[in-house]
Design an enzyme around this catalytic site. Structure first.
Site, PDB file in Angstrom:
ATOM      1  N   GLY A  13      40.087  49.222  42.659  1.00  0.00           N
ATOM      2  CA  GLY A  13      39.030  48.223  42.654  1.00  0.00           C
ATOM      3  C   GLY A  13      39.433  47.081  43.562  1.00  0.00           C
ATOM      4  N   THR A  14      38.468  46.297  43.976  1.00  0.00           N
ATOM      5  CA  THR A  14      38.800  45.297  44.978  1.00  0.00           C
ATOM      6  C   THR A  14      38.586  43.861  44.514  1.00  0.00           C
ATOM      7  OG1 THR A  14      36.679  45.854  45.989  1.00  0.00           O
ATOM      8  CG2 THR A  14      38.616  46.810  46.965  1.00  0.00           C
ATOM      9  N   THR A  15      37.469  43.212  44.829  1.00  0.00           N
ATOM     10  CA  THR A  15      37.407  41.755  44.742  1.00  0.00           C
ATOM     11  C   THR A  15      36.587  41.246  43.554  1.00  0.00           C
ATOM     12  OG1 THR A  15      37.570  41.710  47.149  1.00  0.00           O
ATOM     13  CG2 THR A  15      36.926  39.670  46.062  1.00  0.00           C
ATOM     14  N   ALA A  51      37.742  46.824  52.149  1.00  0.00           N
ATOM     15  CA  ALA A  51      37.793  47.374  50.795  1.00  0.00           C
ATOM     16  C   ALA A  51      36.815  46.700  49.848  1.00  0.00           C
ATOM     17  CB  ALA A  51      39.211  47.264  50.237  1.00  0.00           C
TER      18      ALA A  51
END
EC number: 3.4.25.1
Length: 303
Positions: free
Chosen positions: A67-69, A247
Site C-alpha cells: 500500500g502507498t500513501t 506508487a
C-alpha cells in the site's frame, strides 16, 4: 462487563494450548494476547502466528503487494484521514481499488501503508482489539490507551520489518476527554519499532508519496476551516503525491475510482460519501488543469 470466572481460562478444557501447562491466565482485555496464548496460528505471522511463505525468507519481499500513501489533517472540531487506492507489486500495479482507511471504533480510524497483507491484518485485528476491550471492561479505552495498544502491535512486527515486511499505520481520532472540543482531533504516527509521535502541526502522511503529500498540505493547510475543506486539501495532497510518486494512485475518472476518506468529530467516525469525494476530485483536477497549463501546450505556445 467483566469476566465472571477469573480462574476459568486456565482450566477450561475447551481452550487448547498453554492453559494446561499451569501458566497464569492471559490479560483478557487484550484480544491479541488472548490469541497469542490460546491460538497463535490465528494471528498474522508477524504477530506470533506460524511463519510461512515470503515472510520467513529474505529477498522474497520485493514482489509482495504494498500500500502507498495515507494523509491526515486536523480541522476545528475533528480530523480527516484519507488514502489513495493503488497497491504496487515491484514495478507493477497490483490493485487500483484497494481500501486503506478503516474505521476501528466510534472515534478512531487507521490508515495503512507498507506490506499490504500485514497492514490490513493490523487494521482488522486492531478494530477487534478495541471492541474486545470495551465488551470486557464496560468502557472504551482512552485515546492514550488506543495509541499504546496499536504501538504494541507495531512493535510485534519488528522482526518481520527487519526482513523488509514493513507495515506502518497512521492513527487518527477524536479525544472525547479533551478539554477543548475544537482541538480534540488527534493524529499519531508510528515507526517500525513501535515508537509513536503525536502530531502537533495539524497534518501528517505516511507511505511512499508522503514527502510530496506533506509538502502539499504544508502549503494548503491554511485553507482548512471545516471538515469539507479538510477533505478537499487531503484529496489535493494525494493528487500531488500521485503526480510525483508512481506508487500513489490519483483520482481515476475513467474507472470511477477515487480516494477514500473518513471524518472523525464529536459525532463519531463517518465515511465521506464517494459522490462527494468524486465531486471534490473533479474540482481539484479542473483547477489544476487551468493552473498547470504552461509550456508548448499553453495558449499562444503553438508556432
Amino acid at each position: 462487563m467483566t469476566w465472571q470466572f477469573p480462574d476459568r481460562l486456565s482450566t477450561n478444557s475447551a481452550l487448547p494450548g498453554p492453559a494446561f501447562s499451569g501458566q497464569p491466565a492471559v490479560d483478557l482485555s487484550s484480544f491479541a494476547d488472548f490469541l497469542r496464548r490460546q491460538a497463535p496460528e490465528l494471528l498474522p505471522a508477524a504477530l506470533g502466528g506460524a511463519q510461512s511463505g515470503p515472510a520467513s525468507s529474505s529477498g522474497g519481499t520485493g514482489q509482495l503487494p504494498h500500500g502507498t500513501t495515507i494523509v491526515a489533517l486536523k480541522y476545528p472540531g475533528g480530523v480527516v484521514l484519507a488514502g489513495d487506492r493503488r497497491s504496487t507489486q515491484g514495478n507493477m500495479i497490483a490493485g487500483r481499488d484497494v481500501k486503506k482507511v478503516y474505521i476501528t471504533d466510534d472515534y478512531t480510524a487507521t490508515g495503512i501503508a507498507g506490506t499490504a497483507a500485514i497492514a490490513v491484518e493490523f487494521a482488522r485485528l486492531y478494530a477487534v482489539e478495541l471492541e474486545h476491550y470495551e465488551k470486557l471492561e464496560g468502557v472504551p479505552l482512552t485515546f492514550a490507551g488506543k495509541v499504546n495498544r496499536l504501538a504494541i502491535m507495531v512493535r510485534g512486527n519488528l522482526a518481520a520489518a527487519m526482513q523488509g515486511l514493513v507495515a506502518l499505520p497512521l492513527l487518527a481520532g477524536y479525544d472525547i476527554d479533551a478539554r477543548d472540543p475544537e482541538g480534540a482531533g488527534r493524529i499519531v504516527s508510528f515507526d517500525a519499532a513501535g515508537g509513536w509521535n503525536l502530531e502537533e502541526e495539524g497534518y501528517q502522511s505516511v507511505g511512499s508519496g508522503s514527502i510530496f503529500a506533506k509538502s502539499s498540505m504544508k502549503k494548503l493547510y491554511s485553507q482548512v476551516v471545516d471538515a469539507d475543506s479538510a477533505v478537499r486539501v487531503a484529496i489535493e495532497a494525494l493528487y500531488d503525491a500521485a503526480d510525483d510518486d508512481s506508487a500513489t494512485g490519483g483520482p481515476d475518472l475513467v474507472r470511477g475510482i477515487y480516494p477514500t476518506a473518513v471524518t472523525i468529530g464529536a459525532e463519531g467516525a463517518l465515511e465521506v460519501p464517494e459522490s462527494r469525494i468524486a465531486e471534490l476530485a473533479r474540482e481539484v483536477i479542473q483547477s489544476r488543469s487551468r493552473a498547470d497549463t504552461f509550456g508548448p501546450d499553453a495558449a499562444g505556445g503553438d508556432k
